[in-house]
Design a protein around this motif. Structure first.
Motif, mmCIF file in Angstrom:
data_model
loop_
_atom_site.group_PDB
_atom_site.id
_atom_site.type_symbol
_atom_site.label_atom_id
_atom_site.label_comp_id
_atom_site.label_asym_id
_atom_site.label_seq_id
_atom_site.Cartn_x
_atom_site.Cartn_y
_atom_site.Cartn_z
ATOM 1 N N GLU A 170 0.803 -1.217 -0.076
ATOM 2 C CA GLU A 170 0.054 -0.195 -0.101
ATOM 3 C C GLU A 170 0.818 1.409 0.064
ATOM 4 O O GLU A 170 0.606 2.391 -0.652
ATOM 5 N N ARG A 171 2.096 1.300 0.492
ATOM 6 C CA ARG A 171 3.132 2.151 0.540
ATOM 7 C C ARG A 171 3.865 2.332 -0.456
ATOM 8 O O ARG A 171 4.910 3.285 -0.518
ATOM 9 N N GLU A 172 3.702 1.499 -1.769
ATOM 10 C CA GLU A 172 4.457 1.196 -2.509
ATOM 11 C C GLU A 172 5.786 1.060 -2.505
ATOM 12 O O GLU A 172 7.058 1.355 -3.136
ATOM 13 N N MET A 173 6.083 0.348 -1.606
ATOM 14 C CA MET A 173 7.653 -0.088 -1.278
ATOM 15 C C MET A 173 8.030 -1.594 -1.709
ATOM 16 O O MET A 173 7.005 -2.155 -2.078
ATOM 17 N N VAL A 174 9.136 -1.674 -1.933
ATOM 18 C CA VAL A 174 9.669 -3.023 -2.723
ATOM 19 C C VAL A 174 10.358 -3.754 -1.629
ATOM 20 O O VAL A 174 10.971 -3.233 -0.681
#
Length: 80
Positions: free
Chosen positions: A27-31
């Motif tokens: 949801e936080r666009e982290m990888v």
């Protein structure tokens, strides 16, 4: 009052289950990198940030050790 999941999870997540934490990252666009070979050209990600290989675990008797991370205890990362 905001009701979005991002606002709701600004501090402690509702669960420490892996699927909940992975959803939070997504949801936080982290990888998420599962292994060192996946990082490519990232300069701030080091080999020591990944779990040791099974061979290293056996060689150094790491089954008797525990890694404490800063986010677990608000300290620097270290081994016990």
């Amino acid at each position: 009052e905001e009701s979005s999941n991002t606002t709701q999870w600004e501090s402690t997540p509702p669960s420490w289950e892996e699927d909940v934490l992975l959803k939070r990252l997504e949801e936080r666009e982290m990888v998420v990198f599962d292994k060192i070979e996946d990082i490519g050209d990232h300069k701030h990600i080091k080999r020591s940030m990944f779990a040791p290989s099974p061979e290293e675990v056996k060689q150094f008797n790491l089954e008797k050790c525990m890694r404490c991370l800063p986010h677990d205890m608000d300290t620097g990362g270290f081994f016990i």
